[in-house]
Write an enzyme that holds these catalytic residues in place. Sequence first.
Site, PDB file in Angstrom:
ATOM      1  N   HIS A 225       0.765  -1.221  -0.067  1.00 32.42           N
ATOM      2  CA  HIS A 225       0.177   0.056   0.088  1.00 32.42           C
ATOM      3  C   HIS A 225       0.831   1.069   0.118  1.00 32.42           C
ATOM      4  CE1 HIS A 225      -2.380   3.248   1.765  1.00 32.42           C
ATOM      5  NE2 HIS A 225      -3.765   2.629   1.228  1.00 32.42           N
ATOM      6  N   ASP A 226       1.873   1.410   0.729  1.00 34.39           N
ATOM      7  CA  ASP A 226       2.809   2.627   1.011  1.00 34.39           C
ATOM      8  C   ASP A 226       4.025   2.415   0.402  1.00 34.39           C
ATOM      9  OD1 ASP A 226       0.494   3.589   2.385  1.00 34.39           O
ATOM     10  OD2 ASP A 226       1.700   3.572   4.350  1.00 34.39           O
ATOM     11  N   THR A 227       4.465   1.072  -0.370  1.00 35.84           N
ATOM     12  CA  THR A 227       5.674   0.904  -1.135  1.00 35.84           C
ATOM     13  C   THR A 227       5.543   0.698  -2.545  1.00 35.84           C
ATOM     14  OG1 THR A 227       5.278  -1.413  -0.206  1.00 35.84           O
ATOM     15  CG2 THR A 227       6.732   0.246   1.076  1.00 35.84           C
TER      16      THR A 227
END
Length: 468
Positions: A225-227
Amino acid sequence: MLSSPLLALALAVGSAWAATAPTFAPPAPAYNQQSPNYIGKNNNTITNGPLVSGRSFDRFINIWLENTDYATAASSSVFQSLIAQGVLMDNFYGVTHPSEPNYIAVAGGDFFGDASDNFRHIPSNISTIVDLLEAKNISWSSYQENMPYAGYTPYNYTQANYLTPGSNYTYYVRKHNPLIIYDSVANVTERALRIRNFNDFAADLNASAISQWTFITPNLVNDGHDTDINFMSAWLTYFLVPLLNNTAFNDGRTLILLTFDENETYTINNQVFTLALGGSIPAALRGTTDHTFYTHYSTLSTVQANWALGSLGRQDTNKTLNNVFTWVAEAAGWTNNGLTGNTSIPLMNATATIPGPLNPVLYVPFTAPNTSAVGAGGGPVFIASGLNTAFTAASAPAPINLTAQGQSDVPWAVDPGFDYPTGNKTFAAPATSSTAPGGTSAAVGGLRVGVESVVVLVGVVVGAVMLL
């Protein structure tokens, strides 16, 4: 819609992360060991009942990753290597956008009009897969990476950043924890405590105590999600690859579904890269591709068919959307709808256009399921206590715009306040507002409100099938 200053802040946060994205580092010494990075201590080994044999498998494990286009996942050498061990499903689709409604759908057979990542809770007379499993004494559990303790109900959890020491990071979010969103699970102590953290997972794995139905959510960096795909692939190499060789997790009767909640590009259909893995996959199917049209509702119908369960009477019984995995359908005597190939696939990228009790612009109350529906398991539709079966979609009023009436969100956006910080249910005063999109909190600890990165939707198409 977010205000201009909040939009600017969210975009700045996203840009800053993109510029400083870290390299993957194992959150624990090994996939089967506990770690202080998970904050919460182990809550003793989970207790399961006797094994209930299924028609094709005896254990079903969901592992969900985040927001990745099919082609991007297919480009990863790690995903490519996993294909040889299982069945690639190249016509598997999320059911809407953004993330949270997909998680809601896989637990309860509908996303109830939700088109946000806001705080949501669903009343206790709305059923889930848990009701169906427990009706047949089939054990279940869920493991949420970096959730601080079993049964944690707040909006997110921010802690010391194990990737960047000296800072804090929000690794856990409620919106990726499907069962905790349903009050029929979260407001029942013995159920809520079966939603556990990864220290619990290590203990349960080492005790050969993994339940027969399990949902696993990695944290916000490990799920991508954040990578990005490379970070996510490194996590799979660390976590899933060795688990495939651990018989306490994957024996000859285990089916593992590795999938994504949704794709990243909202303007194309919602195809997600999906692999069926595990010892229960017939040898002749390993390394093959299944072109059948599947959705997240197929996850429900496949489990129902395998254990001859009842149904939820919602989209899990929608014959367009509920195809059962082909080899399980054959074992159960279920006939799929024959949909394959891109030309016949319904559009699954609708968002904000489906009326429902979780949509403040097109609000209608929760309605009863279709009590006459027949699902893939052949059993009856589960009717929860207190459900008004006469209040159906046909008798519901026309949708109303709560936002236009000055209400910021739906009634189900206010945190009811129960939680389990000591293993016993506690209550806090309901939050005055819990409707801001969720994600990053401002301080260490769980918050009911947060700020999420912004997604701009362009050219979204509604498929008529989504309105069934």
